[in-house]
Design a protein around this motif. Structure first.
Motif, PDB file in Angstrom:
ATOM      1  N   ILE A   1      59.581  72.008  25.325  1.00 41.54           N
ATOM      2  CA  ILE A   1      60.358  71.320  26.359  1.00 41.54           C
ATOM      3  C   ILE A   1      61.707  71.998  26.563  1.00 41.54           C
ATOM      4  CG2 ILE A   1      61.704  69.220  26.744  1.00 41.54           C
ATOM      5  CD1 ILE A   1      58.876  69.009  27.742  1.00 41.54           C
ATOM      6  N   ASN A   2      62.362  72.399  25.484  1.00 42.96           N
ATOM      7  CA  ASN A   2      63.670  73.046  25.617  1.00 42.96           C
ATOM      8  C   ASN A   2      63.556  74.384  26.337  1.00 42.96           C
ATOM      9  OD1 ASN A   2      65.216  71.001  24.508  1.00 42.96           O
ATOM     10  ND2 ASN A   2      64.988  71.769  22.412  1.00 42.96           N
ATOM     11  N   THR A   3      62.446  75.087  26.136  1.00 44.75           N
ATOM     12  CA  THR A   3      62.226  76.329  26.875  1.00 44.75           C
ATOM     13  C   THR A   3      62.125  76.046  28.368  1.00 44.75           C
ATOM     14  OG1 THR A   3      61.109  77.409  25.019  1.00 44.75           O
ATOM     15  CG2 THR A   3      60.655  78.270  27.217  1.00 44.75           C
ATOM     16  N   GLN A   4      61.373  75.008  28.734  1.00 45.83           N
ATOM     17  CA  GLN A   4      61.246  74.644  30.154  1.00 45.83           C
ATOM     18  C   GLN A   4      62.597  74.238  30.723  1.00 45.83           C
ATOM     19  OE1 GLN A   4      58.313  75.376  31.515  1.00 45.83           O
ATOM     20  NE2 GLN A   4      57.774  75.929  29.418  1.00 45.83           N
ATOM     21  N   ARG A   5      63.363  73.497  29.951  1.00 45.33           N
ATOM     22  CA  ARG A   5      64.692  73.072  30.408  1.00 45.33           C
ATOM     23  C   ARG A   5      65.589  74.275  30.698  1.00 45.33           C
ATOM     24  NH1 ARG A   5      65.678  68.415  25.769  1.00 45.33           N
ATOM     25  NH2 ARG A   5      65.468  66.581  27.114  1.00 45.33           N
TER      26      ARG A   5
ATOM     27  N   TYR B   1      64.568  76.260  33.787  1.00 43.45           N
ATOM     28  CA  TYR B   1      64.987  75.515  34.975  1.00 43.45           C
ATOM     29  C   TYR B   1      66.499  75.653  35.178  1.00 43.45           C
ATOM     30  CZ  TYR B   1      66.119  71.366  37.808  1.00 43.45           C
ATOM     31  OH  TYR B   1      66.598  70.511  38.760  1.00 43.45           O
ATOM     32  N   ALA B   2      67.267  75.525  34.092  1.00 40.39           N
ATOM     33  CA  ALA B   2      68.721  75.656  34.184  1.00 40.39           C
ATOM     34  C   ALA B   2      69.122  77.031  34.692  1.00 40.39           C
ATOM     35  CB  ALA B   2      69.353  75.386  32.823  1.00 40.39           C
ATOM     36  N   ALA B   3      68.432  78.071  34.221  1.00 43.79           N
ATOM     37  CA  ALA B   3      68.750  79.438  34.654  1.00 43.79           C
ATOM     38  C   ALA B   3      68.531  79.590  36.156  1.00 43.79           C
ATOM     39  CB  ALA B   3      67.897  80.439  33.883  1.00 43.79           C
TER      40      ALA B   3
ATOM     41  N   HIS C   1      75.673  70.561  23.571  1.00 38.69           N
ATOM     42  CA  HIS C   1      74.279  70.826  23.186  1.00 38.69           C
ATOM     43  C   HIS C   1      73.602  71.699  24.232  1.00 38.69           C
ATOM     44  CE1 HIS C   1      70.534  70.412  21.178  1.00 38.69           C
ATOM     45  NE2 HIS C   1      70.000  69.556  22.034  1.00 38.69           N
ATOM     46  N   PHE C   2      73.880  71.442  25.507  1.00 44.30           N
ATOM     47  CA  PHE C   2      73.319  72.262  26.589  1.00 44.30           C
ATOM     48  C   PHE C   2      73.755  73.718  26.433  1.00 44.30           C
ATOM     49  CE2 PHE C   2      74.057  74.091  30.877  1.00 44.30           C
ATOM     50  CZ  PHE C   2      72.741  74.168  31.301  1.00 44.30           C
ATOM     51  N   HIS C   3      75.046  73.963  26.161  1.00 42.10           N
ATOM     52  CA  HIS C   3      75.562  75.317  25.969  1.00 42.10           C
ATOM     53  C   HIS C   3      74.852  76.000  24.805  1.00 42.10           C
ATOM     54  CE1 HIS C   3      79.257  76.046  28.491  1.00 42.10           C
ATOM     55  NE2 HIS C   3      78.957  74.800  28.819  1.00 42.10           N
ATOM     56  N   LYS C   4      74.680  75.274  23.730  1.00 40.99           N
ATOM     57  CA  LYS C   4      74.053  75.836  22.533  1.00 40.99           C
ATOM     58  C   LYS C   4      72.612  76.265  22.818  1.00 40.99           C
ATOM     59  CE  LYS C   4      72.926  74.680  17.731  1.00 40.99           C
ATOM     60  NZ  LYS C   4      72.997  73.624  16.688  1.00 40.99           N
ATOM     61  N   LEU C   5      71.858  75.403  23.493  1.00 40.99           N
ATOM     62  CA  LEU C   5      70.467  75.732  23.811  1.00 40.99           C
ATOM     63  C   LEU C   5      70.384  76.905  24.781  1.00 40.99           C
ATOM     64  CD1 LEU C   5      68.844  72.187  24.238  1.00 40.99           C
ATOM     65  CD2 LEU C   5      68.476  73.805  22.365  1.00 40.99           C
ATOM     66  N   PHE C   6      71.263  76.934  25.781  1.00 35.96           N
ATOM     67  CA  PHE C   6      71.217  78.003  26.776  1.00 35.96           C
ATOM     68  C   PHE C   6      71.571  79.338  26.146  1.00 35.96           C
ATOM     69  CE2 PHE C   6      72.268  80.617  30.352  1.00 35.96           C
ATOM     70  CZ  PHE C   6      71.380  80.203  31.337  1.00 35.96           C
ATOM     71  N   LEU C   7      72.574  79.349  25.302  1.00 32.19           N
ATOM     72  CA  LEU C   7      72.986  80.579  24.621  1.00 32.19           C
ATOM     73  C   LEU C   7      71.861  81.105  23.744  1.00 32.19           C
ATOM     74  CD1 LEU C   7      75.228  82.624  23.995  1.00 32.19           C
ATOM     75  CD2 LEU C   7      76.016  81.074  22.191  1.00 32.19           C
ATOM     76  N   ALA C   8      71.182  80.211  23.035  1.00 30.28           N
ATOM     77  CA  ALA C   8      70.073  80.629  22.172  1.00 30.28           C
ATOM     78  C   ALA C   8      68.912  81.167  22.990  1.00 30.28           C
ATOM     79  CB  ALA C   8      69.620  79.448  21.316  1.00 30.28           C
ATOM     80  N   SER C   9      68.700  80.616  24.186  1.00 24.82           N
ATOM     81  CA  SER C   9      67.569  81.022  25.014  1.00 24.82           C
ATOM     82  C   SER C   9      67.829  82.307  25.795  1.00 24.82           C
ATOM     83  CB  SER C   9      67.215  79.894  25.993  1.00 24.82           C
ATOM     84  OG  SER C   9      66.165  80.258  26.841  1.00 24.82           O
ATOM     85  N   HIS C  10      69.046  82.462  26.335  1.00 26.92           N
ATOM     86  CA  HIS C  10      69.324  83.571  27.254  1.00 26.92           C
ATOM     87  C   HIS C  10      70.349  84.572  26.724  1.00 26.92           C
ATOM     88  CE1 HIS C  10      66.906  81.952  30.536  1.00 26.92           C
ATOM     89  NE2 HIS C  10      67.384  80.757  30.233  1.00 26.92           N
ATOM     90  N   GLY C  11      70.944  84.295  25.585  1.00 24.60           N
ATOM     91  CA  GLY C  11      71.879  85.244  25.003  1.00 24.60           C
ATOM     92  C   GLY C  11      73.226  85.291  25.686  1.00 24.60           C
ATOM     93  N   GLU C  12      73.492  84.373  26.604  1.00 25.84           N
ATOM     94  CA  GLU C  12      74.767  84.287  27.314  1.00 25.84           C
ATOM     95  C   GLU C  12      75.111  82.823  27.517  1.00 25.84           C
ATOM     96  OE1 GLU C  12      75.332  87.490  30.608  1.00 25.84           O
ATOM     97  OE2 GLU C  12      73.225  86.921  30.660  1.00 25.84           O
ATOM     98  N   THR C  13      76.391  82.547  27.698  1.00 23.22           N
ATOM     99  CA  THR C  13      76.779  81.188  28.052  1.00 23.22           C
ATOM    100  C   THR C  13      76.343  80.913  29.491  1.00 23.22           C
ATOM    101  OG1 THR C  13      78.926  81.833  28.947  1.00 23.22           O
ATOM    102  CG2 THR C  13      78.798  81.360  26.557  1.00 23.22           C
TER     103      THR C  13
ATOM    104  N   ARG D   1      75.729  82.765  35.094  1.00 23.57           N
ATOM    105  CA  ARG D   1      75.853  82.499  36.528  1.00 23.57           C
ATOM    106  C   ARG D   1      76.703  83.562  37.216  1.00 23.57           C
ATOM    107  NH1 ARG D   1      77.622  76.681  38.529  1.00 23.57           N
ATOM    108  NH2 ARG D   1      75.470  76.567  39.281  1.00 23.57           N
ATOM    109  N   ARG D   2      77.864  83.867  36.662  1.00 26.75           N
ATOM    110  CA  ARG D   2      78.766  84.837  37.307  1.00 26.75           C
ATOM    111  C   ARG D   2      78.094  86.192  37.453  1.00 26.75           C
ATOM    112  NH1 ARG D   2      82.858  82.494  33.976  1.00 26.75           N
ATOM    113  NH2 ARG D   2      82.599  84.216  32.504  1.00 26.75           N
ATOM    114  N   ALA D   3      77.438  86.629  36.385  1.00 27.27           N
ATOM    115  CA  ALA D   3      76.818  87.952  36.416  1.00 27.27           C
ATOM    116  C   ALA D   3      75.687  88.011  37.435  1.00 27.27           C
ATOM    117  CB  ALA D   3      76.291  88.321  35.028  1.00 27.27           C
ATOM    118  N   ARG D   4      74.793  87.021  37.436  1.00 31.09           N
ATOM    119  CA  ARG D   4      73.624  87.061  38.316  1.00 31.09           C
ATOM    120  C   ARG D   4      74.012  86.887  39.777  1.00 31.09           C
ATOM    121  NH1 ARG D   4      72.842  87.460  33.638  1.00 31.09           N
ATOM    122  NH2 ARG D   4      70.849  87.474  32.530  1.00 31.09           N
TER     123      ARG D   4
END
Length: 288
Positions: free
Chosen positions: A226-230, A233-235, A259-271, A276-279
């Motif tokens: 579920i966290n992977t899907q989240r 979707y967030a990305a 918690h959202f920041h922590k999960l996103f950083l672990a999944s994508h390697g960036e805050t 967002r800024r880079a993409r």
């Protein structure tokens, strides 16, 4: 059992990519199975239909969808419910016969179709609920009125194929159908917003059984999935919108921004902010 063979040369006109038809089924058992050298998709429009194959029989209900590959012996029989009157509505199927070569060409262009529909195990069965069946019938009505060319066939069939349940990446086609369906459902915010509990609810099974089955076939827990899907979707939201982080996190079912920041950083390697800024910037105004 002796078989009847149908040939594309007898079914398709010289410039036809598909043949569309509707048929009421005889309630008598077919005396012979038949095979064909083309693909066919059909669905039960009304009533109950019995599918006969060399390995047995299976009853299909309204909304059931068949994908039949060439050289698969089969037969169809209408079924009446117990107590039904002979004048009651007959069993009806809608058939879409597809010219040889068309399905192979579609599969060659789209690896994601491996194991799905015509690219499965010979005769694949799917189901459309009432809402999905209504959408399918509406699309079929438009196809029925269209020229019999490949462009119009693909405009009809590709959205349907996208909507079908398929094993997610890394999940064996041998996984239970309920797990495949739940993994597909888990891509919907209405499901993953409720976390692992939402996923388990989509399976209709007990949480311990779901956890054991997921570990067996995916090597992860329902929460991990579920966290992977989240985070996927967030990305997409971060790249494609200017929505506030708090809103995106809440839509993911994660109102705690830390918690959202922590999960996103672990999944994508960036805050999330850096992602967002880079993409967004580099897509619109690339650096030399």
């Amino acid at each position: 059992m002796e078989q009847i063979s149908l040939s594309a040369s007898d079914i398709f006109g010289s410039d036809e990519a598909f043949v569309f038809s509707r048929a009421e089924l005889d309630i008598r058992r077919p005396p012979q199975l038949h095979v064909q050298d083309f693909h066919e998709m059909l669905w039960v429009q009304n009533g109950t239909v019995r599918l006969h194959t060399q390995t047995g029989k299976r009853d299909l209900n309204e909304g059931d969808l068949l994908f039949i590959s060439p050289d698969q012996p089969h037969g169809l029989q209408g079924r009446r419910a117990k107590g039904a009157h002979k004048n009651d509505e007959a069993s009806m199927v809608v058939s879409l016969a597809i010219r040889p070569g068309v399905i192979k060409a579609i599969g060659n262009r789209h690896d994601d179709l491996s194991g799905v529909a015509f690219w499965g195990r010979g005769i694949e069965i799917a189901h459309r609920d009432i809402r999905q069946l209504a959408a399918l019938n509406q699309a079929a009505l438009q196809l029925e009125r269209s020229p019999r060319r490949k462009l119009f066939l693909e405009a009809f069939i590709l959205p349907l194929l996208i909507a079908l349940d398929r094993p997610p990446e890394g999940l064996s086609p041998d996984a239970p159908d309920w797990l495949i369906s739940a993994c597909t459902a888990a891509q919907n915010p209405d499901v993953f917003r409720n976390g692992a509990a939402g996923f388990v609810a989509a399976t209709g099974r007990a949480h311990p059984h779901v956890s054991r089955t997921m570990r067996r076939f995916l090597g992860i827990t329902p929460s991990d999935y579920i966290n992977t899907q989240r985070m996927e979707y967030a990305a997409r939201r971060l790249t494609g919108t200017s929505d506030p982080l708090a809103e995106i996190a809440a839509d993911c079912g994660l109102p705690n921004l830390s918690h959202f920041h922590k999960l996103f950083l672990a999944s994508h390697g960036e805050t999330p902010q850096r992602y967002r800024r880079a993409r967004q910037r580099e897509l619109v105004q690339p650096r030399p």
